[in-house]
Design a protein around this motif. Structure first.
Motif, PDB file in Angstrom:
ATOM      1  N   ASP A   8       0.804  -1.222   0.000  1.00 39.43           N
ATOM      2  CA  ASP A   8       0.000   0.000   0.000  1.00 39.43           C
ATOM      3  C   ASP A   8       0.844   1.282   0.000  1.00 39.43           C
ATOM      4  OD1 ASP A   8      -2.996  -0.997   0.306  1.00 39.43           O
ATOM      5  OD2 ASP A   8      -1.698  -2.314   1.468  1.00 39.43           O
ATOM      6  N   HIS A  10       0.648   3.534  -2.446  1.00 33.82           N
ATOM      7  CA  HIS A  10      -0.328   4.566  -2.823  1.00 33.82           C
ATOM      8  C   HIS A  10       0.297   5.875  -3.294  1.00 33.82           C
ATOM      9  CE1 HIS A  10      -3.916   2.303  -2.216  1.00 33.82           C
ATOM     10  NE2 HIS A  10      -3.576   1.946  -1.006  1.00 33.82           N
ATOM     11  N   ASP A  36      -1.013  -2.274  -4.457  1.00 32.92           N
ATOM     12  CA  ASP A  36      -1.447  -0.891  -4.293  1.00 32.92           C
ATOM     13  C   ASP A  36      -0.247   0.053  -4.369  1.00 32.92           C
ATOM     14  OD1 ASP A  36      -4.101  -1.472  -4.412  1.00 32.92           O
ATOM     15  OD2 ASP A  36      -4.600  -0.820  -2.378  1.00 32.92           O
ATOM     16  N   HIS A  64      -6.224  -1.122  -6.159  1.00 32.64           N
ATOM     17  CA  HIS A  64      -6.075   0.175  -6.830  1.00 32.64           C
ATOM     18  C   HIS A  64      -5.292   0.016  -8.136  1.00 32.64           C
ATOM     19  CE1 HIS A  64      -7.562   3.081  -3.663  1.00 32.64           C
ATOM     20  NE2 HIS A  64      -7.605   1.911  -3.050  1.00 32.64           N
ATOM     21  N   HIS A 117      -2.349  -9.368  -1.727  1.00 39.69           N
ATOM     22  CA  HIS A 117      -2.745  -8.022  -1.297  1.00 39.69           C
ATOM     23  C   HIS A 117      -3.830  -8.058  -0.216  1.00 39.69           C
ATOM     24  CE1 HIS A 117      -3.348  -3.747  -1.355  1.00 39.69           C
ATOM     25  NE2 HIS A 117      -4.629  -3.899  -1.601  1.00 39.69           N
ATOM     26  N   HIS A 151      -3.743  -4.255   2.351  1.00 40.47           N
ATOM     27  CA  HIS A 151      -5.101  -3.880   2.002  1.00 40.47           C
ATOM     28  C   HIS A 151      -5.839  -3.055   3.045  1.00 40.47           C
ATOM     29  CE1 HIS A 151      -8.615  -3.988  -0.492  1.00 40.47           C
ATOM     30  NE2 HIS A 151      -9.263  -4.922   0.148  1.00 40.47           N
ATOM     31  N   HIS A 153      -4.393  -1.419   5.571  1.00 38.05           N
ATOM     32  CA  HIS A 153      -3.484  -0.370   6.046  1.00 38.05           C
ATOM     33  C   HIS A 153      -3.364  -0.396   7.571  1.00 38.05           C
ATOM     34  CE1 HIS A 153      -4.176   2.304   2.194  1.00 38.05           C
ATOM     35  NE2 HIS A 153      -4.280   1.023   1.922  1.00 38.05           N
TER      36      HIS A 153
HETATM   37 ZN    ZN Z   1      -4.516   0.173  -0.180  1.00 36.21          ZN
END
Ligand code: ZN
Length: 243
Positions: A8, A10, A36, A64, A117, A151, A153
């Motif tokens: 993640d 991001h 992600d 994502h 994930h 996933h 976080h």
């Molecule tokens: Zn995420």
């Protein structure tokens, strides 16, 4: 083998840079990214580039990432998340999309553990593993004694005796291979456990030890870029709260 396991990101280049710098002092043999790469933040292309250029790295697809390459996957996204996807779509080049498109949903070629994930149970359904019940489905699906996930976080540890707890830097874990263990490694680029520092995990498969590290990074820079890019203000603000 010593693995650096992260998830993640991001599109938060400042957080990813800080994590890799922090891990520079560790003897890392391989990096595993749980997906992600993109969404939410300002620098999706730079984050994909930084991960794929590492000397030894394997990765899986996140929801994502999937939403950037497949519009039908955006349907469940709220408007704020969708804004991050549209920004990522605009910033990624064809080579980035191809890289993401070729990522597997599950990495099960490693000895003794699986990387995914969301959940080992129906990985394509992007299930959130939060409660022991969701963990139980995952344990059922696991063919290895150990799984690393992202996933939510939210760094956490689950064992198949029903235990579920958060995972902080004071809790080093030694994996007991007589039971099944699932470890959520938290998020590099958008932590949601109230600690705004970037999270990543080091797994030593000889010692069977798992450590989580939290790293300060330049939140001001990441937040300013989010606003500059015209992304929703709350995406900048939440970085300071870690929530
Ligand atoms: Zn995420």
């Amino acid at each position: 083998m010593r693995y650096l396991i992260l998830s993640d990101i991001h599109s938060n280049l400042e957080a990813l840079t800080a994590v890799l710098a922090d891990a520079g002092d560790e003897r890392i043999d391989e990096v595993i990214c749980l997906g992600d790469f993109v969404g939410y933040g300002a620098n999706p292309a730079e984050c994909v580039d930084m991960i794929r250029s590492l000397p030894s790295v394997e990765a899986v697809l996140g929801n994502h990432d999937a939403a950037v390459i497949d519009v039908t996957q955006r349907e469940l996204f709220n408007p704020v998340a969708r804004a991050g996807i549209i920004h990522s779509e605009a910033k990624l080049q064809e080579s980035h999309r191809k890289y993401l498109n070729e990522l597997p949903l599950v990495l099960d070629s490693k000895p003794g553990f699986v990387a995914v994930h969301a959940s080992p149970y129906k990985p394509e359904a992007w299930v959130y593993v939060v409660e022991p019940l969701e963990a139980a489905d995952a344990f059922h699906a696991m063919t290895s004694p150990l799984a690393f996930i992202g996933h939510t976080h939210f760094p956490a540890v689950y064992t198949n005796d029903g235990l579920a707890r958060s995972f902080s830097p004071v809790d080093d874990i030694v994996v007991d291979e007589k039971q099944k263990t699932m470890i959520n490694v938290g998020s590099v680029g958008q932590p949601r456990d109230g600690d705004p520092r970037a999270a990543y995990v080091i797994y030593d498969d000889d010692a069977k030890s798992v450590r989580i590290r939290r790293v300060d990074y330049d939140i001001d820079a990441a937040a300013a870029k989010i606003l500059e890019a015209g992304l929703p203000q709350m995406l900048a603000e939440r970085l300071y709260r870690g929530y």
